[in-house]
Design an enzyme around this catalytic site. Structure first.
Site, PDB file in Angstrom:
ATOM      1  N   GLY A 144       1.034  11.476   4.704  1.00 49.80           N
ATOM      2  CA  GLY A 144      -0.183  11.966   5.362  1.00 49.80           C
ATOM      3  C   GLY A 144      -1.437  11.458   4.700  1.00 49.80           C
ATOM      4  O   GLY A 144      -2.472  12.127   4.680  1.00 49.80           O
TER       5      GLY A 144
ATOM      6  N   SER B 140       0.810  -1.212   0.000  1.00 44.90           N
ATOM      7  CA  SER B 140       0.000   0.000   0.000  1.00 44.90           C
ATOM      8  C   SER B 140       0.846   1.265   0.000  1.00 44.90           C
ATOM      9  O   SER B 140       1.845   1.367   0.713  1.00 44.90           O
ATOM     10  CB  SER B 140      -0.896  -0.001   1.238  1.00 44.90           C
ATOM     11  OG  SER B 140      -1.659   1.179   1.286  1.00 44.90           O
TER      12      SER B 140
ATOM     13  N   GLY C 181      12.276   0.327   3.563  1.00 42.40           N
ATOM     14  CA  GLY C 181      13.367   0.019   2.647  1.00 42.40           C
ATOM     15  C   GLY C 181      14.349  -0.997   3.199  1.00 42.40           C
ATOM     16  O   GLY C 181      14.224  -1.431   4.354  1.00 42.40           O
TER      17      GLY C 181
ATOM     18  N   CYS D  42      -2.932   3.820  12.416  1.00 40.81           N
ATOM     19  CA  CYS D  42      -3.491   5.171  12.462  1.00 40.81           C
ATOM     20  C   CYS D  42      -3.876   5.532  13.889  1.00 40.81           C
ATOM     21  O   CYS D  42      -4.272   4.685  14.669  1.00 40.81           O
ATOM     22  CB  CYS D  42      -4.732   5.237  11.594  1.00 40.81           C
ATOM     23  SG  CYS D  42      -4.491   4.450  10.017  1.00 40.81           S
TER      24      CYS D  42
ATOM     25  N   ASN E 171       9.041   8.511   4.931  1.00 40.57           N
ATOM     26  CA  ASN E 171       7.935   9.219   4.305  1.00 40.57           C
ATOM     27  C   ASN E 171       6.935   9.712   5.324  1.00 40.57           C
ATOM     28  O   ASN E 171       6.745   9.121   6.386  1.00 40.57           O
ATOM     29  CB  ASN E 171       7.241   8.321   3.267  1.00 40.57           C
ATOM     30  CG  ASN E 171       6.115   7.515   3.870  1.00 40.57           C
ATOM     31  OD1 ASN E 171       4.982   7.979   3.986  1.00 40.57           O
ATOM     32  ND2 ASN E 171       6.441   6.294   4.310  1.00 40.57           N
TER      33      ASN E 171
ATOM     34  N   GLY F 151       8.810  -5.548   4.255  1.00 38.94           N
ATOM     35  CA  GLY F 151       9.756  -4.672   4.940  1.00 38.94           C
ATOM     36  C   GLY F 151      11.120  -4.788   4.302  1.00 38.94           C
ATOM     37  O   GLY F 151      11.896  -5.664   4.635  1.00 38.94           O
TER      38      GLY F 151
HETATM   39  C1  LIG Z   1       5.668   6.376   0.323  1.00 42.94           C
HETATM   40  C2  LIG Z   1       4.983   5.336   1.147  1.00 42.94           C
HETATM   41  C3  LIG Z   1       3.616   5.400   1.394  1.00 42.94           C
HETATM   42  C4  LIG Z   1       2.981   4.421   2.166  1.00 42.94           C
HETATM   43  N1  LIG Z   1       1.618   4.494   2.379  1.00 42.94           N
HETATM   44  C5  LIG Z   1       1.005   3.517   3.094  1.00 42.94           C
HETATM   45  C6  LIG Z   1      -0.416   3.528   3.290  1.00 42.94           C
HETATM   46  O1  LIG Z   1      -1.094   4.417   2.799  1.00 42.94           O
HETATM   47  N2  LIG Z   1      -0.996   2.548   4.033  1.00 42.94           N
HETATM   48  C7  LIG Z   1      -0.238   1.531   4.584  1.00 42.94           C
HETATM   49  O2  LIG Z   1      -0.790   0.646   5.233  1.00 42.94           O
HETATM   50  N3  LIG Z   1       1.106   1.475   4.397  1.00 42.94           N
HETATM   51  C8  LIG Z   1       1.746   2.439   3.682  1.00 42.94           C
HETATM   52  N4  LIG Z   1       3.110   2.381   3.494  1.00 42.94           N
HETATM   53  C9  LIG Z   1       3.877   1.279   4.109  1.00 42.94           C
HETATM   54  C10 LIG Z   1       4.209   0.211   3.086  1.00 42.94           C
HETATM   55  O3  LIG Z   1       3.007  -0.348   2.590  1.00 42.94           O
HETATM   56  C11 LIG Z   1       5.062  -0.901   3.718  1.00 42.94           C
HETATM   57  O4  LIG Z   1       4.310  -1.479   4.773  1.00 42.94           O
HETATM   58  C12 LIG Z   1       6.359  -0.375   4.279  1.00 42.94           C
HETATM   59  O5  LIG Z   1       6.887   0.625   3.440  1.00 42.94           O
HETATM   60  C13 LIG Z   1       7.407  -1.484   4.453  1.00 42.94           C
HETATM   61  O6  LIG Z   1       7.689  -2.119   3.242  1.00 42.94           O
HETATM   62  P1  LIG Z   1       8.903  -1.669   2.280  1.00 42.94           P
HETATM   63  O7  LIG Z   1      10.140  -1.593   3.137  1.00 42.94           O
HETATM   64  O8  LIG Z   1       8.989  -2.710   1.210  1.00 42.94           O
HETATM   65  O9  LIG Z   1       8.561  -0.315   1.742  1.00 42.94           O
HETATM   66  C14 LIG Z   1       3.742   3.359   2.720  1.00 42.94           C
HETATM   67  C15 LIG Z   1       5.114   3.300   2.471  1.00 42.94           C
HETATM   68  C16 LIG Z   1       5.753   4.254   1.692  1.00 42.94           C
HETATM   69  C17 LIG Z   1       7.243   4.167   1.452  1.00 42.94           C
END
Ligand SMILES: Cc1cc2nc3c(=O)[nH]c(=O)nc-3n(C[C@H](O)[C@H](O)[C@H](O)COP(=O)(O)O)c2cc1C
Ligand SMILES: Cc1cc2nc3c(=O)[nH]c(=O)nc-3n(C[C@H](O)[C@H](O)[C@H](O)COP(=O)(O)OP(=O)(O)OC[C@H]3O[C@@H](n4cnc5c(N)ncnc54)[C@H](O)[C@@H]3O)c2cc1C
Ligand SMILES: Cc1cc2nc3c(=O)[nH]c(=O)nc-3n(C[C@H](O)[C@H](O)[C@H](O)COP(=O)(O)OP(=O)(O)OC[C@H]3O[C@@H](n4cnc5c(N)ncnc54)[C@H](O)[C@@H]3O)c2cc1C
Ligand SMILES: Cc1cc2nc3c(=O)[nH]c(=O)nc-3n(C[C@H](O)[C@H](O)[C@H](O)COP(=O)(O)O)c2cc1C
Ligand code: FES
Ligand code: FES
Lengths: 259, 336, 336, 259
Positions: free
Chosen positions: B73, B22, B216, B129, B70, B242
């Site tokens: 919001g 997401s 990341g 949230c 990030n 993650g």
């Molecule tokens: C730019 C950005 C926006 C995100 N927006 C949401 C969101 O709206 N809802 C949510 O549950 N997680 C959100 N996440 C979290 C990601 O879905 C994910 O759980 C988290 O980034 C860890 O995975 P990753 O390391 O592969 O990015 C967001 C992450 C990023 C980087």
């Protein structure tokens, strides 16, 4: 629509200690590219820096394009060390460029510092479209004036100005613009935020600005590149995406804060 | 040899074990024809709220060593406009998981009800949230709040419910068990890690909200540990995420006990990251003569692989790891 | 302009605000004349136990994206041999902080008593060790255990007591407050993050203890957030650490409210990292016309800098941040 | 005592697609270096890869030294892309090398794969010390046989063997050693663990082994490079540090497990 392409590095020019131009063979991207759009460059083979780096399309050919950049950190440092023959993954053409479907108009281009990067491709396209082009190129000093000759050769009238007067007039690009007897029909500006802010204040003709913010995905996926663009009835700030709605905006589309 | 990537997560079946996380893949409408969407198990759309949200002021995203922070919001058009205007534009080949975010229990219930339509394959409840009722503490920090939230959402939809955990919870495993008791069909983790960056020139935090979420490759080893712990505690299937950037990373999550994985930040680096990861998983399976991806799930666990997706995961609950290994810093642990 | 780097941490005064973190700078005897030890505030020696420990089997250390994971297993000669054989060989110019690790309260008390000798400037209590009494849960996970441990150690030494927190605690701030109530003179954080890495070829965890500790630049944004939270809650001075590689990183911790910083993993990359960081801090202070390093402490906090080292940190306790900002994922936070 | 030095890259030789030799000017390090010791190289300007990378000292001069390495990951990939004139931060000489204060002896060197890296400096030093040197160089195939001529030119007797017989005898380095009529007075080995294990089983003369483990600091700070070396009365394993107690150990100092 942007594409992803492993583009071959054809040439690396070092214009100054920290300023480089790289020419790529990137036919899929070059084919659809327009002036003011950018390419999002994967600078690291490994995972650091993690994100791509955005660079305006500097010069444009059927199957070639170049970027003109200044080394300011790790991504640009890595980019400056590539060698011809290597391939880099480019994503582009990204974003919305300058409006180039004008013709028979007098267009004034105003560039500050590295903001000159998109101007060669832009001037070329506008002149090909039967417009008259005046290009104001502002820089710190003579050493930092790029593309003036190239743009002049394309057939534009070029006005150079520098902060220390070491080349052209000793004044800023915006004051140079203000002093123009003929401000033309439309103005396109690219440069540091304070300059864009000033331009927005003083320009009477339609004005388009190329903005810089930190770019994440560059393709509209992450909402990381928000640019304030207006307010709702209840006074909330509304944002536009620099990477897809921009980087070029009509002056009226963006809220710029004085710096 | 034929490789089967079909992934069964309880009531949810995906064509591939890799989901777009997401907030990092927009609404699946942004990548046009450049990304092979058929390789993507599902797209989890940007978090949706009842009313439109305009999001936070810039900067919203910065780079950190091997990661990103990030603070977007939750900018989004609101559930109604999403259903009317966005959903129809999502390529039919792409399964849609709707990620919902609310401030009150009622928000979530309404969101769940509105999102329960045929085009949507599952709901993901973002419990990261702030819960207005408890002085804005996030739901997901507290097992009880998570239990109630899950139960309420579950009662208001026929869709499979995924509860997405925050790694900032005091005890992620307790929250996971609470979500399972609340009726969650699937658990996903991790969301971003609460983090801080300071602008030393301006002598103030970089982000307007002080803190922002870290994601990341940088945080993958911690996320992987949490997925291992949660997969060892719950019986429902787990979606691990993650920091996944490569097929190797994804395989680590699967072998830790995740039945599927989600890829987030990597999409920002390369919008075609997921197809590449899926291809890499396929190559690994060919090399190692693994015909079905479920054979890899939990393969690195002492009790060995088990097809949790198909729900025979009781073994997982019985797993007893030495608490020393699990709860203490690795520093003090000398092998018995 | 004259730059003063003298750092006062309650009863402990250092020539520079940068300390060598435990376990990453040996015993200060390994770098010979190649590293300018006069720039180092103090060396916190590798964790010491009552009896010698031989440590964990290899691999003990691997690289992760912008970080490292370690499972050394507290290899050390034991407190007695340390005092007899090692301590005399530490260059006199270098202040020594003894890091102690025990399995029982009695271990810590004995260790503290034995280490309370003139050559030692302070004790650092590593609470990240499994507490035998509570089924091997680490002391530092639980405020009550930390309170009792701190009080007991404090009662058995005249030296300044530093309590080093683990970031794996359910609530780091609660543990910090417990340590302060227990009499800690200084709080240091963070220790390593519990993490996991899986060898996909062998289909098993890389480390023999399953989990290992993650450190390095990767985790700095999380560590910085925790230091900000703890410095905002306690009145005693804080030593901040976690991922510091550059002077800029160190300045972020100082501005977040740490009165001093410690550098760990970076010493593995560059044994001269600390002198380089101290020089960088000095250059920043010259550029920004800051004469005393304490002026930077807390400079990025809403309530502005305060010289906590000298103990006028009451302001810090009164700090009220919006709970939304502090406790929820940044995702949901839109600016008021 | 090791030193830290920003060493200038003098030459980068590409011996195979993935095998390189880099020659550095590093007078402070070269001055005190001994064969079998290593240099710990900072491969990344930024922070990834985070740790240095250890490489045996391949050839040694008053103020120069070289490393011979194979590209296996990101660190060696970055290293393979350096260009003459650049400087890299080296830390060394690190660790304990081979005993070279022997003289009038017949020393047998056994190298497998990239294990040949330290042999040129070692052979050179032993021969200068008035010893007789027999060097067995084992490799996958002819393309992977490095340094054979160089070592022969130094005055050593060189025996090459390959897995496929494409160069020298078709046998392993250890079986080649076993077949030696005269096994000499002392043996030094460097290569893959299975080869070192075999050597330890079959060698009758004093034997020294150069080991590889993951190295962290390389200077004894982190205890990350543990090598099992023995047992306490109560059966606990005791470890030695590869980075400072080694990388070269007497065979009796280390416990090697069959692979
Ligand atoms: C730019 C950005 C926006 C995100 N927006 C949401 C969101 O709206 N809802 C949510 O549950 N997680 C959100 N996440 C979290 C990601 O879905 C994910 O759980 C988290 O980034 C860890 O995975 P990753 O390391 O592969 O990015 C967001 C992450 C990023 C980087
Ligand atoms: C649409 C677009 C087009 C661009 N075109 C060009 C071009 O043609 N030529 C050119 O030289 N540059 C251009 N830039 C800027 C260029 O992308 C950055 O200089 C580059 O990404 C820096 O990367 P780095 O890793 O070298 O530096 P980093 O290490 O990423 O940054 C170096 C320093 O600059 C700051 N910084 C970097 N990017 C930004 C930003 N966007 N806003 C605020 N601070 C920032 C960082 O915080 C850091 O302090 C463009 C930017 C955008 C958004
Ligand atoms: C004392 C010493 C001397 C050495 N001398 C030489 C030399 O002269 N020439 C040469 O080519 N190599 C030598 N090596 C090995 C060399 O250091 C590694 O190949 C190099 O560090 C790999 O770095 P990388 O970033 O390219 O690969 P990485 O990405 O670090 O590793 C690539 C793959 O190899 C694995 N790996 C890397 N290092 C080790 C290790 N030590 N043990 C187990 N697995 C590992 C990683 O897990 C990964 O799977 C030496 C090693 C030591 C300890
Ligand atoms: C190899 C290694 C060994 C460590 N040993 C100890 C130890 O014995 N005691 C302790 O309290 N912390 C120990 N630590 C934790 C560090 O002191 C520090 O708290 C942590 O690494 C975070 O800082 P950094 O990111 O700068 O490394 C160790 C860390 C590493 C990397
Ligand atoms: S950078 Fe991702 S949406 Fe613009
Ligand atoms: S690598 Fe750090 S002690 Fe050997």
């Amino acid at each position: 629509m942007w594409k992803q392409e492993n583009a071959e590095v054809l040439e690396v020019e070092r214009l100054l200690d920290e300023v480089f131009r790289i020419r790529f063979r990137a036919d899929r991207i070059a084919r659809d590219a327009a002036p003011g759009q950018f390419v999002h460059v994967l600078c690291s083979h490994h995972h650091s820096p993690f994100l791509r780096r955005p660079f305006s399309i500097n010069r444009l050919d059927e199957d070639e394009l170049s970027v003109l950049f200044k080394v300011v950190g790790e991504g640009t440092r890595l980019l400056s060390r590539v060698t011809p023959g290597q391939t880099l993954n480019l994503l582009g053409p990204a974003g919305r460029g300058f409006p180039v479907n004008v013709s028979g108009a007098h267009v004034v281009l105003v560039a500050g510092g590295m903001g000159v990067a998109p101007m060669p491709a832009l001037a070329h396209r506008l002149l090909a479209g039967g417009n008259r082009v005046t290009a104001i190129i502002g820089a710190r000093n003579a050493r930092y004036v790029f593309e003036a000759d190239h743009i002049a050769q394309c057939g534009a009238e070029v006005l150079v100005c520098t902060d220390d007067g070491s080349a052209g007039a000793r004044r800023s690009a915006t004051s140079m613009y203000r002093s123009l007897p003929d401000k033309g029909d439309i103005a396109y500006a690219c440069g540091p935020l304070p300059m864009l802010y000033e331009m927005k204040q003083c320009v009477v003709t339609p004005l388009w600005l190329s903005l810089e913010t930190r770019i994440g995905c560059g393709t509209g996926l992450c909402l990381g590149c928000a640019q304030p663009s207006g307010y709702t009835e209840d006074g909330q700030v509304v944002y536009r995406k620099v990477c897809t709605d921009g980087p070029v905006f009509h002056a009226s589309e963006v809220i710029l804060l004085e710096h | 040899m034929s490789i089967d990537l079909t992934t069964t997560l309880g009531p949810l079946t995906l064509c591939s074990p890799v989901i777009a996380a997401s907030g990092t893949f927009g609404y699946g409408t942004e990548t046009g024809t450049e990304v092979d969407l058929r390789r993507i198990g599902a797209v989890c759309v940007k978090g949706l709220t009842l009313l439109p949200r305009y999001g936070n002021p810039p900067p919203r995203l910065i780079e950190t060593p091997c990661g990103i922070m990030n603070s977007v919001g939750l900018e989004n058009p609101g559930i109604d406009r999403f259903i009317e205007e966005v959903l129809p534009r999502i390529p039919p080949s792409l399964k849609v998981i709707v990620n919902i975010a609310g401030a009150t229990l009622e928000d979530y219930v309404t969101l769940a009800a509105k999102a329960s339509i045929p085009r949507v394959s599952a709901l993901e409840v973002n419990v990261s949230c702030p819960n207005v009722k408890s002085q804005c503490l996030a739901w997901g920090l507290d097992p009880t709040a998570t239990f109630e939230l899950t139960r309420a959402v579950k009662a208001s939809t026929h869709l499979p419910v995924i509860v997405k955990l925050t790694p900032n919870a005091p005890d992620v495993v307790k929250v996971a068990l609470a979500a399972e008791q609340g009726g969650a069909d699937i658990i996903s983790l991790v969301n971003t890690f609460l983090a801080l960056s300071i602008d030393v020139e301006r002598r103030r935090p970089v982000f307007s909200n002080t803190f922002a979420g870290l994601s990341g490759p940088a945080i993958m080893p911690i996320a992987l540990r949490m997925v291992w712990q949660v997969a060892g505690a719950v019986g429902v299937p787990v979606i691990g995420m993650g920091g996944i950037l490569t097929a190797r990373d994804a395989l680590q999550f699967l072998m830790a006990g995740a039945s599927a994985v989600a890829v987030g930040s990597a999409n920002l680096r390369d919008p075609a990251a997921i197809p590449a990861i899926v291809n890499g998983i396929e190559e690994f399976m060919e090399r190692e003569a693994v015909s079905h991806v479920s054979e890899l799930v939990g393969a690195a666990r002492p009790e060995g692989p088990s097809n949790r997706g198909a729900g025979q995961a009781e073994s997982r609950r019985r797993t007893g790891h030495c608490p020393e290994n699990e709860s203490a810093d690795a520093l003090f642990q000398s092998r018995a």
